[in-house]
Design an enzyme around this catalytic site. Sequence first.
Site, PDB file in Angstrom:
ATOM      1  N   ALA A 130       0.848  -1.198   0.000  1.00 26.62           N
ATOM      2  CA  ALA A 130       0.000   0.000   0.000  1.00 26.62           C
ATOM      3  C   ALA A 130       0.878   1.242   0.000  1.00 26.62           C
ATOM      4  O   ALA A 130       1.263   1.734   1.052  1.00 26.62           O
ATOM      5  CB  ALA A 130      -0.922   0.010   1.218  1.00 26.62           C
ATOM      6  N   GLY A 242       0.327  18.196   2.702  1.00 24.02           N
ATOM      7  CA  GLY A 242       1.631  17.547   2.603  1.00 24.02           C
ATOM      8  C   GLY A 242       2.328  17.864   1.298  1.00 24.02           C
ATOM      9  O   GLY A 242       3.555  18.044   1.256  1.00 24.02           O
ATOM     10  N   GLN A 279      28.571  33.236 -21.346  1.00 22.92           N
ATOM     11  CA  GLN A 279      27.138  33.431 -21.569  1.00 22.92           C
ATOM     12  C   GLN A 279      26.366  32.120 -21.396  1.00 22.92           C
ATOM     13  O   GLN A 279      25.246  32.111 -20.863  1.00 22.92           O
ATOM     14  CB  GLN A 279      26.904  33.995 -22.973  1.00 22.92           C
ATOM     15  CG  GLN A 279      25.462  34.425 -23.220  1.00 22.92           C
ATOM     16  CD  GLN A 279      25.265  35.005 -24.596  1.00 22.92           C
ATOM     17  OE1 GLN A 279      25.278  34.271 -25.585  1.00 22.92           O
ATOM     18  NE2 GLN A 279      25.107  36.325 -24.674  1.00 22.92           N
ATOM     19  N   GLU A 336      26.930  19.326 -12.498  1.00 22.35           N
ATOM     20  CA  GLU A 336      27.659  19.470 -13.753  1.00 22.35           C
ATOM     21  C   GLU A 336      28.593  20.687 -13.702  1.00 22.35           C
ATOM     22  O   GLU A 336      29.727  20.634 -14.166  1.00 22.35           O
ATOM     23  CB  GLU A 336      26.670  19.635 -14.911  1.00 22.35           C
ATOM     24  CG  GLU A 336      25.867  18.378 -15.234  1.00 22.35           C
ATOM     25  CD  GLU A 336      24.791  18.651 -16.275  1.00 22.35           C
ATOM     26  OE1 GLU A 336      24.843  19.724 -16.914  1.00 22.35           O
ATOM     27  OE2 GLU A 336      23.896  17.801 -16.440  1.00 22.35           O
ATOM     28  N   GLU A 363       4.434  11.692  -0.756  1.00 20.47           N
ATOM     29  CA  GLU A 363       3.209  12.492  -0.858  1.00 20.47           C
ATOM     30  C   GLU A 363       2.579  12.369  -2.246  1.00 20.47           C
ATOM     31  O   GLU A 363       1.934  13.295  -2.742  1.00 20.47           O
ATOM     32  CB  GLU A 363       3.473  13.965  -0.531  1.00 20.47           C
ATOM     33  CG  GLU A 363       3.958  14.206   0.889  1.00 20.47           C
ATOM     34  CD  GLU A 363       2.979  13.727   1.942  1.00 20.47           C
ATOM     35  OE1 GLU A 363       1.762  13.801   1.717  1.00 20.47           O
ATOM     36  OE2 GLU A 363       3.428  13.267   3.001  1.00 20.47           O
TER      37      GLU A 363
END
Length: 381
Positions: A130, A242, A279, A336, A363
């Site tokens: 469950a 939750g 950039q 990274e 949750e």
Amino acid sequence: MDFNLSPAHMQDLEHYKRFAKDEIAPRFCQMEIEGATPPELLEKMAQAQLLGIPMPKEYGGLGKDFISATLCMEELSKASPATAGIINVSTELVADNILRHGTEEQKNKYLPDLCSGKVIGAFALTEPGAGSDASGVRTAAEDKGDHWLLNGTKCFITNAEIAGTFLIAAMTDIGDGKKKISMFIVEKTFPGFRIGKHENKMGIRSSSTCELILEDCVVPKENLLGQKGKGLGIALGCLDSGRVMIAAQGLGIAQACWDDTVAYLKEHAEETGFVINTQRVQFRLAELQTKIDAARLLIYRAAAAWSEGKKYGKEAAMAKYYASDVANEAARLCLELTGLDGCSCGTRLEEYYRDAKITEIYEGTNEIQLMVIAGQLDIKA
């Protein structure tokens, strides 16, 4: 429409930031190595009044709204998502359920200790069969006249080793051979109750996660929470709150990844070839911070609806789905960009990478969130 936090919320935010910086962050390495939250930190959390933030003052809480509770979850998650999770389970899943469904006697008996942090709460629904399907509960509660006898096993229960009060879901006979889930308030000292194996988890390591074993566990008749056979509604009813809190946990992870990575790249600019000035890197960081801010707005929207007593199931699912996704993206990108230094065991970025994954699972998995969202959209022909 005002997107700024109120002065009261800003004051709360500073309190949570100071606690995370002064009390949690210095213990990070110790907690990761030991896989546990030290008792002295639990005591400091209680002293800082972090365990009863949205609970009514009449029961020992602070009477604040749920926006303040999500701010606490976010800030503490930046230092330790596991520590933030302790508060979430004890307050939102246990204390709030007793507040909403308990008798006056149950509220007066259990809420003051939960709100003060004298007692930690744990919520026990999950079993081997469950998980996402809560209807698969097999733990059974037998009515013995003046008490209940509970038998069964729960697994992956957060706060298990440190909790004193548990909400436990079990199947009860409701007549005509039909069985439905009921919810019970169980104390760790009740006969027949014991803690089983401790889970050695990939992430959220300093949060106690164990199985619970109930063998003819004697529970007083008056410890039934709400009506018999209505336990599934209680369990599902706390999922929305939750989900908002887990979204805030993911948000804290994501923002901490961004903050730590930018600080690292600035500090190591020369040896990394001034990579932070390129950039490409700046665009990736800008894109990530945009997503983090978008997640924050989704969370605040859901928390505001929660505080105002409005329905917010779709908003909670959206916040949880998106924030958890951003948390995992942030953890991957930041590893990274920091390379081997970020991947080294014991660094915060390495921990965030492991911790982020659980936000997509508990949750309700992200697939469950999409089911919830789709079910509330007018998208069927």
